[in-house]
Design a protein around this motif. Structure first.
Motif, PDB file in Angstrom:
ATOM      1  N   UNK A 293      49.701 -97.141  39.693  1.00 57.80           N
ATOM      2  CA  UNK A 293      50.268 -95.821  39.488  1.00 57.80           C
ATOM      3  C   UNK A 293      49.961 -95.454  38.043  1.00 57.80           C
ATOM      4  N   UNK A 294      49.294 -94.326  37.838  1.00 55.87           N
ATOM      5  CA  UNK A 294      49.014 -93.869  36.468  1.00 55.87           C
ATOM      6  C   UNK A 294      50.176 -92.997  36.008  1.00 55.87           C
ATOM      7  N   UNK A 295      50.588 -93.213  34.774  1.00 57.49           N
ATOM      8  CA  UNK A 295      51.702 -92.447  34.203  1.00 57.49           C
ATOM      9  C   UNK A 295      51.480 -92.345  32.703  1.00 57.49           C
ATOM     10  N   UNK A 296      52.495 -91.838  32.008  1.00 60.94           N
ATOM     11  CA  UNK A 296      52.420 -91.721  30.552  1.00 60.94           C
ATOM     12  C   UNK A 296      53.744 -92.142  29.926  1.00 60.94           C
ATOM     13  N   UNK A 297      53.659 -92.523  28.659  1.00 60.40           N
ATOM     14  CA  UNK A 297      54.864 -92.829  27.893  1.00 60.40           C
ATOM     15  C   UNK A 297      55.594 -91.517  27.674  1.00 60.40           C
ATOM     16  N   UNK A 298      56.875 -91.460  28.065  1.00 64.95           N
ATOM     17  CA  UNK A 298      57.685 -90.265  27.843  1.00 64.95           C
ATOM     18  C   UNK A 298      58.357 -90.328  26.465  1.00 64.95           C
ATOM     19  N   UNK A 299      58.917 -91.480  26.147  1.00 66.58           N
ATOM     20  CA  UNK A 299      59.564 -91.662  24.844  1.00 66.58           C
ATOM     21  C   UNK A 299      59.745 -93.148  24.563  1.00 66.58           C
ATOM     22  N   UNK A 300      59.952 -93.459  23.302  1.00 67.89           N
ATOM     23  CA  UNK A 300      60.287 -94.826  22.894  1.00 67.89           C
ATOM     24  C   UNK A 300      61.809 -94.921  22.923  1.00 67.89           C
ATOM     25  N   UNK A 301      62.345 -95.801  23.770  1.00 67.03           N
ATOM     26  CA  UNK A 301      63.786 -95.970  23.911  1.00 67.03           C
ATOM     27  C   UNK A 301      64.323 -96.864  22.802  1.00 67.03           C
ATOM     28  N   UNK A 302      63.609 -97.959  22.522  1.00 69.36           N
ATOM     29  CA  UNK A 302      63.992 -98.900  21.466  1.00 69.36           C
ATOM     30  C   UNK A 302      62.732 -99.642  21.039  1.00 69.36           C
ATOM     31  N   UNK A 303      62.881-100.576  20.116  1.00 70.04           N
ATOM     32  CA  UNK A 303      61.695-101.304  19.656  1.00 70.04           C
ATOM     33  C   UNK A 303      61.120-102.230  20.726  1.00 70.04           C
ATOM     34  N   UNK A 304      61.836-102.384  21.827  1.00 68.50           N
ATOM     35  CA  UNK A 304      61.350-103.230  22.914  1.00 68.50           C
ATOM     36  C   UNK A 304      61.283-102.517  24.262  1.00 68.50           C
ATOM     37  N   UNK A 305      61.561-101.198  24.312  1.00 73.49           N
ATOM     38  CA  UNK A 305      61.583-100.492  25.581  1.00 73.49           C
ATOM     39  C   UNK A 305      60.926 -99.124  25.497  1.00 73.49           C
ATOM     40  N   UNK A 306      60.186 -98.773  26.564  1.00 72.12           N
ATOM     41  CA  UNK A 306      59.563 -97.462  26.687  1.00 72.12           C
ATOM     42  C   UNK A 306      60.057 -96.790  27.955  1.00 72.12           C
TER      43      UNK A 306
END
Length: 136
Positions: free
Chosen positions: A4-17
């Motif tokens: 499944x192709x997608x995109x990064x929406x936002x950086x949630x934390x230094x270890x989560x997208x």
């Protein structure tokens, strides 16, 4: 294996997208995610497009899902502590989870990976194992 192709929406934390794909697109818990960069390769003599090389910049695993989004946690590791090789402490400290940053700067330490909203990701869909029973 499908993707499944997608995109990064936002950086949630230094270890989560957070990604712009969720259960509506077929994303499931524990799906493997790769933040990628694709590089077109051209023949230097003919200028013919030879193909595209996919470079995996960061590896993650889906740990939260909604209908239209999911959150993935970093699984990539870096580094190695050579002090006390062979000790339990050395084994525990040998690998550390990489961190995500949106800041662009030269000489970013190996523990950081620069990621921006809009970066391309692929979510790997594993086929069911042959020995798994179906629900039918």
């Amino acid at each position: 294996m499908s993707e499944i192709r997608a995109k990064v929406a936002t950086i949630v934390s230094e270890h989560q997208l957070a990604l712009n794909a969720g259960s509506d697109q077929g994303v499931e818990l524990n799906d493997v995610v790769h933040v990628i960069r694709e590089v077109d390769v051209d023949d230097p003599d003919s200028n013919e497009r030879l193909g595209t090389v996919r470079i995996v910049r960061l590896r993650l695993k889906v740990n939260y899902i909604q209908n239209k989004l999911c959150v993935a946690i970093v699984t990539d590791q870096y580094g190695r502590d050579e002090s006390g090789v062979g000790t339990i402490a050395a084994l525990l400290a040998a690998r550390r989870i990489r961190k995500v940053t949106s800041q662009h700067r030269e000489g970013l330490p190996g523990e950081y990976c620069q990621i921006s909203p809009g970066d391309t990701v692929v979510i790997k869909k594993e086929p069911p194992a042959e020995n798994e029973e179906s629900d039918a």
